[in-house]
Design an enzyme around this catalytic site. Sequence first.
Site, PDB file in Angstrom:
ATOM      1  N   ASP A 128       2.914  10.117  22.228  1.00 30.79           N
ATOM      2  CA  ASP A 128       3.513   9.710  20.953  1.00 30.79           C
ATOM      3  C   ASP A 128       3.900   8.232  21.100  1.00 30.79           C
ATOM      4  OD1 ASP A 128       5.326   9.158  18.875  1.00 30.79           O
ATOM      5  OD2 ASP A 128       6.037  11.220  18.810  1.00 30.79           O
TER       6      ASP A 128
ATOM      7  N   SER B  23      -4.553  -3.418   8.057  1.00 29.23           N
ATOM      8  CA  SER B  23      -5.116  -2.837   6.833  1.00 29.23           C
ATOM      9  C   SER B  23      -5.321  -3.965   5.824  1.00 29.23           C
ATOM     10  CB  SER B  23      -4.137  -1.819   6.249  1.00 29.23           C
ATOM     11  OG  SER B  23      -4.519  -1.460   4.936  1.00 29.23           O
TER      12      SER B  23
ATOM     13  N   TYR C 240       4.205   1.035   3.614  1.00 26.68           N
ATOM     14  CA  TYR C 240       2.975   0.921   4.417  1.00 26.68           C
ATOM     15  C   TYR C 240       2.494  -0.530   4.446  1.00 26.68           C
ATOM     16  CZ  TYR C 240      -1.855   1.835   5.909  1.00 26.68           C
ATOM     17  OH  TYR C 240      -3.053   1.827   6.583  1.00 26.68           O
TER      18      TYR C 240
ATOM     19  N   ALA D 145       4.195  -3.233   3.986  1.00 30.49           N
ATOM     20  CA  ALA D 145       5.118  -4.067   4.779  1.00 30.49           C
ATOM     21  C   ALA D 145       4.840  -3.874   6.268  1.00 30.49           C
ATOM     22  CB  ALA D 145       6.563  -3.703   4.444  1.00 30.49           C
ATOM     23  N   SER D 146       4.578  -2.619   6.672  1.00 31.80           N
ATOM     24  CA  SER D 146       4.318  -2.377   8.104  1.00 31.80           C
ATOM     25  C   SER D 146       3.026  -3.062   8.536  1.00 31.80           C
ATOM     26  CB  SER D 146       4.260  -0.866   8.393  1.00 31.80           C
ATOM     27  OG  SER D 146       3.041  -0.290   7.945  1.00 31.80           O
ATOM     28  N   LYS D 147       2.011  -3.054   7.674  1.00 28.56           N
ATOM     29  CA  LYS D 147       0.722  -3.652   8.052  1.00 28.56           C
ATOM     30  C   LYS D 147       0.768  -5.187   7.982  1.00 28.56           C
ATOM     31  CE  LYS D 147      -1.457   0.090   9.147  1.00 28.56           C
ATOM     32  NZ  LYS D 147      -1.851   0.347  10.539  1.00 28.56           N
TER      33      LYS D 147
HETATM   34  N1  LIG Z   1      -8.517   5.240   6.611  1.00 29.41           N
HETATM   35  C1  LIG Z   1      -8.219   4.149   5.940  1.00 29.41           C
HETATM   36  O1  LIG Z   1      -8.660   4.004   4.787  1.00 29.41           O
HETATM   37  C2  LIG Z   1      -7.414   3.055   6.578  1.00 29.41           C
HETATM   38  C3  LIG Z   1      -7.344   1.820   5.938  1.00 29.41           C
HETATM   39  C4  LIG Z   1      -6.620   0.799   6.514  1.00 29.41           C
HETATM   40  C5  LIG Z   1      -5.980   1.005   7.728  1.00 29.41           C
HETATM   41  N2  LIG Z   1      -6.035   2.220   8.332  1.00 29.41           N
HETATM   42  C6  LIG Z   1      -5.332   2.380   9.599  1.00 29.41           C
HETATM   43  O2  LIG Z   1      -6.204   2.944  10.552  1.00 29.41           O
HETATM   44  C7  LIG Z   1      -5.433   3.642  11.534  1.00 29.41           C
HETATM   45  C8  LIG Z   1      -6.047   5.010  11.749  1.00 29.41           C
HETATM   46  O3  LIG Z   1      -5.840   5.788  10.587  1.00 29.41           O
HETATM   47  P1  LIG Z   1      -6.913   6.800  10.000  1.00 29.41           P
HETATM   48  O4  LIG Z   1      -7.221   6.350   8.628  1.00 29.41           O
HETATM   49  O5  LIG Z   1      -7.999   7.043  10.951  1.00 29.41           O
HETATM   50  O6  LIG Z   1      -5.971   8.082   9.795  1.00 29.41           O
HETATM   51  P2  LIG Z   1      -5.827   9.417  10.629  1.00 29.41           P
HETATM   52  O7  LIG Z   1      -7.103  10.172  10.637  1.00 29.41           O
HETATM   53  O8  LIG Z   1      -4.622  10.097  10.079  1.00 29.41           O
HETATM   54  O9  LIG Z   1      -5.552   8.898  12.111  1.00 29.41           O
HETATM   55  C9  LIG Z   1      -4.299   8.451  12.523  1.00 29.41           C
HETATM   56  C10 LIG Z   1      -4.081   8.890  13.945  1.00 29.41           C
HETATM   57  O10 LIG Z   1      -2.816   8.397  14.392  1.00 29.41           O
HETATM   58  C11 LIG Z   1      -2.197   9.377  15.185  1.00 29.41           C
HETATM   59  N3  LIG Z   1      -0.755   9.225  15.128  1.00 29.41           N
HETATM   60  C12 LIG Z   1       0.056   9.259  14.045  1.00 29.41           C
HETATM   61  N4  LIG Z   1       1.328   9.123  14.415  1.00 29.41           N
HETATM   62  C13 LIG Z   1       1.329   8.996  15.772  1.00 29.41           C
HETATM   63  C14 LIG Z   1       2.332   8.828  16.747  1.00 29.41           C
HETATM   64  N5  LIG Z   1       3.641   8.777  16.431  1.00 29.41           N
HETATM   65  N6  LIG Z   1       1.962   8.726  18.046  1.00 29.41           N
HETATM   66  C15 LIG Z   1       0.671   8.779  18.387  1.00 29.41           C
HETATM   67  N7  LIG Z   1      -0.337   8.955  17.525  1.00 29.41           N
HETATM   68  C16 LIG Z   1      -0.002   9.058  16.218  1.00 29.41           C
HETATM   69  C17 LIG Z   1      -2.641  10.712  14.594  1.00 29.41           C
HETATM   70  O11 LIG Z   1      -2.717  11.716  15.615  1.00 29.41           O
HETATM   71  P3  LIG Z   1      -1.579  12.810  15.866  1.00 29.41           P
HETATM   72  O12 LIG Z   1      -1.152  13.334  14.524  1.00 29.41           O
HETATM   73  O13 LIG Z   1      -2.259  13.819  16.722  1.00 29.41           O
HETATM   74  O14 LIG Z   1      -0.492  12.099  16.588  1.00 29.41           O
HETATM   75  C18 LIG Z   1      -4.039  10.405  14.076  1.00 29.41           C
HETATM   76  O15 LIG Z   1      -5.034  10.808  14.992  1.00 29.41           O
HETATM   77  C19 LIG Z   1      -4.001   3.667  11.010  1.00 29.41           C
HETATM   78  O16 LIG Z   1      -3.248   2.664  11.641  1.00 29.41           O
HETATM   79  C20 LIG Z   1      -4.159   3.343   9.543  1.00 29.41           C
HETATM   80  O17 LIG Z   1      -3.013   2.754   8.994  1.00 29.41           O
HETATM   81  C21 LIG Z   1      -6.730   3.239   7.782  1.00 29.41           C
END
Ligand SMILES: NC(=O)c1ccc[n+]([C@@H]2O[C@H](COP(=O)([O-])OP(=O)(O)OC[C@H]3O[C@@H](n4cnc5c(N)ncnc54)[C@H](OP(=O)(O)O)[C@@H]3O)[C@@H](O)[C@H]2O)c1
Length: 255
Positions: free
Chosen positions: A55, A133, A146, A148-150
């Site tokens: 985590d 992002s 979100y 703000a964090s990015k």
């Molecule tokens: N998909 C999009 O359209 C998009 C666009 C812009 C940016 N992003 C960014 O891309 C990244 C990946 O997101 P995704 O879209 O692939 O979504 P996702 O499928 O929900 O993947 C996010 C991953 O982060 C892990 N996670 C969440 N909280 C955590 C914690 N406290 N400790 C460790 N692992 C944690 C989750 O695994 P567990 O639940 O098993 O911990 C999950 O595997 C994120 O930073 C997101 O903001 C995504």
Amino acid sequence: MTVVWITGGGSGIGRALALAYAQSSCEVVVSGRRMEALLETQRLGGANIHPLRCDVTKNNDLQQAIEWIEENFRRLDVVIANAGYAQSGLLENLSMANWKRQMEVNLFGLVATVQYSLPLLEQSGGQVVLMSSVMAYVRFPKSGAYAASKAAVTAFGETLQLELHHSAVDCTIVHPGFIESEIGQIDANGQYNPTLKDKRPSKLMWKADDAANVMKRAIDKRKSHVTITGHGKIGEWFARHAPRLLLWIQSRFMV
Ligand SMILES: NC(=O)c1ccc[n+]([C@@H]2O[C@H](COP(=O)([O-])OP(=O)(O)OC[C@H]3O[C@@H](n4cnc5c(N)ncnc54)[C@H](OP(=O)(O)O)[C@@H]3O)[C@@H](O)[C@H]2O)c1
């Protein structure tokens, strides 16, 4: 041997990146909170994938993860700080607990991942990859926490690029647009809930594998920034060069 550590490697972009790196014969450590999701990444990617429960909000977990990597591989070439989720809600309604959770995972978890990794990356002349992002630049109602964090992730990354300028370590900041993943099914507490409906526009969504391939090419070239998806690039361009026009368009057609 190239060793890559991907946080949030059990789904979405992280999993797709893990599979792309495993295909290139890298040793890939995937971490997250749900071991079953990480094991599925390993099942899909084969023996080069190494699942690790971690985590990113827990310093002990991060310490143990980096120790495991050091003991087993004695090196780290690329860390991809990808773990994150999107807290949604009107700014006036979002509780401080929701704000703190968003920042603890997306910003402080990412910063800590980098801090724990840097000593090994300095030895290998490796690379930091930060998953920001397009929303670091473009605003949408109900996405303020979100965004703000990015925006903070991008600011952190651009500062890190300056601070690492004279070292052998590089930093790539990734700005994805809409990519297929579980992000639309994460509840307000940051937990995956498959019953939630992903409300993002499906027509604009890229496949995670396609996005991962573009990201990996940019990371391999040690680019400082990469933006994924056409709509993401257009949005980012307007936000950076014509912010008042973008605000006018959004307030007329989106709000
Ligand atoms: N998909 C999009 O359209 C998009 C666009 C812009 C940016 N992003 C960014 O891309 C990244 C990946 O997101 P995704 O879209 O692939 O979504 P996702 O499928 O929900 O993947 C996010 C991953 O982060 C892990 N996670 C969440 N909280 C955590 C914690 N406290 N400790 C460790 N692992 C944690 C989750 O695994 P567990 O639940 O098993 O911990 C999950 O595997 C994120 O930073 C997101 O903001 C995504």
